[in-house]
Design a protein around this motif. Structure first.
Motif, PDB file in Angstrom:
ATOM      1  N   HIS A 163      -3.424  12.093 -23.535  1.00 29.44           N
ATOM      2  CA  HIS A 163      -3.218  13.561 -23.324  1.00 29.44           C
ATOM      3  C   HIS A 163      -2.592  13.883 -21.888  1.00 29.44           C
ATOM      4  O   HIS A 163      -2.793  15.158 -21.481  1.00 29.44           O
ATOM      5  N   CYS A 173       1.538  18.217 -29.931  1.00 31.09           N
ATOM      6  CA  CYS A 173       0.831  17.295 -30.129  1.00 31.09           C
ATOM      7  C   CYS A 173      -0.533  17.727 -31.144  1.00 31.09           C
ATOM      8  O   CYS A 173      -0.771  18.758 -31.124  1.00 31.09           O
ATOM      9  N   CYS A 180       2.374  15.593 -24.877  1.00 31.66           N
ATOM     10  CA  CYS A 180       1.338  14.638 -24.493  1.00 31.66           C
ATOM     11  C   CYS A 180       1.993  13.322 -24.950  1.00 31.66           C
ATOM     12  O   CYS A 180       2.732  12.968 -25.747  1.00 31.66           O
TER      13      CYS A 180
END
Length: 336
Positions: A163, A173, A180
């Motif tokens: 992330h 994401c 990410c």
């Protein structure tokens, strides 16, 4: 190996449960795996795991239990809610296993951290004091080893490089953010990008259960096509490699790393992934201290999760330190 020195290691995945008896040197002496029931409820999942444990532990006395499991989870308490396992939501996995194995340490950590621990203890990172171990598969995860010890963070999620933002205006994401690393480089995302750009598989369909959890056979076919020179497959792998290079450059500037190991199904693409990764890394890791970083494929393959889970017990001085949080016992048991 004496009976009392054996450790039971458990690796919880969305497509399979794996368990093994592991010796103090990290050698696996007995192992088995069983498919995760795809629509099972909590009781059925527990029964499936218990049956596997019965088989693996028959005639064995274990001195501890180590578990690697996908998140999210409460750590180190061990209530698990794996994203790809709907039947377990806040399931008290550590507590259930502690009842099953009374009087011995029962320790649980994120599965990606267990893979990083395994590579540091017995794999490509052995002898390295500062490293990041990554898994690039259905998702992208990681674990940090700094000063020869695992770094947990406040909730056990340190090293979650999936992330780190690599494309601020990039794809959505699953975490709710955008751009990410996981949204760009995980196996299904890489394959979807290729399909959207006109890729049609050239290599034969792959039926390999060992890789089902690593981003699907479609991602493996994409990797195979990249290796034989398919232009769209090469472009998809280059995009993923570029994203990985950006994230790793940021990580090494933050953590002063010596080594990064990368495992998981997507990493098996080899040069079509690692080549662009290396180019991007060297473009962005320009500080003198960051130039010494090496990025290498992980060495332990399918066994890494089990070896790392076992290390939580067998090498707990380096890999288990939950501290003095709301769970005060060194084994993740509730404080008095």
């Amino acid at each position: 190996m004496t009976p009392s020195s054996a450790v039971l290691a458990i690796d919880i995945g969305g497509t399979k449960f794996a368990a093994a008896i592991v010796a103090p040197d990290g050698e696996i002496h007995r192992a088995g795996r069983i498919a995760t029931p795809p629509t099972a409820d909590a009781d059925e999942l527990w029964h499936t795991l218990s049956s596997l444990i019965d088989h693996i532990c028959e005639g064995e006395s274990v001195s501890g239990v180590g578990i690697g499991c996908g998140g999210p989870m409460t750590w180190p308490g061990g209530e698990v809610s794996p994203l790809n396992m709907a039947g377990w939501r806040r399931f008290p996995l550590r507590a259930q296993l502690a009842v099953r194995f009374p009087g011995v340490p029962v320790r649980i950590h994120n599965d990606a951290i267990c893979v990083a621990v395994a590579e540091h203890w017995r794999g490509a990172g052995k002898g390295t004091r500062n490293m990041l171990g990554m898994v690039v598969s259905t998702g992208v995860g990681g674990g940090l080893i700094l000063g020869d010890r695992v770094i947990d963070g406040g909730t056990g999620n340190a090293g979650h490089i999936g992330h780190v933002i690599v494309e601020p205006e990039g794809p959505a994401c699953g975490c709710g953010g955008r751009g990410c690393l996981e949204a760009v480089a995980r196996g299904p995302a890489v394959a979807a990008w290729a399909l959207d750009h006109g890729w049609r598989p050239v290599t034969p369909e792959i039926h390999d259960d060992a890789y089902r959890e690593y981003g699907s056979a479609t991602a493996r076919r994409l990797a195979a096509d990249a290796l034989i020179g398919d232009e769209i497959a090469l472009a998809a792998m280059a995009r993923a490699g570029h994203a990985l290079g950006l994230a790793i450059a940021s990580a090494t500037h933050l953590c002063d790393l010596d080594l990064v190991t990368i495992g998981g199904g997507v990493s098996q693409a080899g040069a079509p992934l690692f080549g662009p990764l290396e180019v991007t890394l060297r473009e962005h890791a320009r500080m003198d201290f960051s130039r010494r970083l090496h990025v290498v494929p992980a060495a332990l393959g399918q066994d890494a999760g089990l070896v790392g889970a076992a290390a939580l017990v067998l090498a707990g001085d380096r890999y288990w330190s939950p501290g003095d949080g709301p769970w005060s016992s060194g084994d993740g048991s509730p404080g008095e």
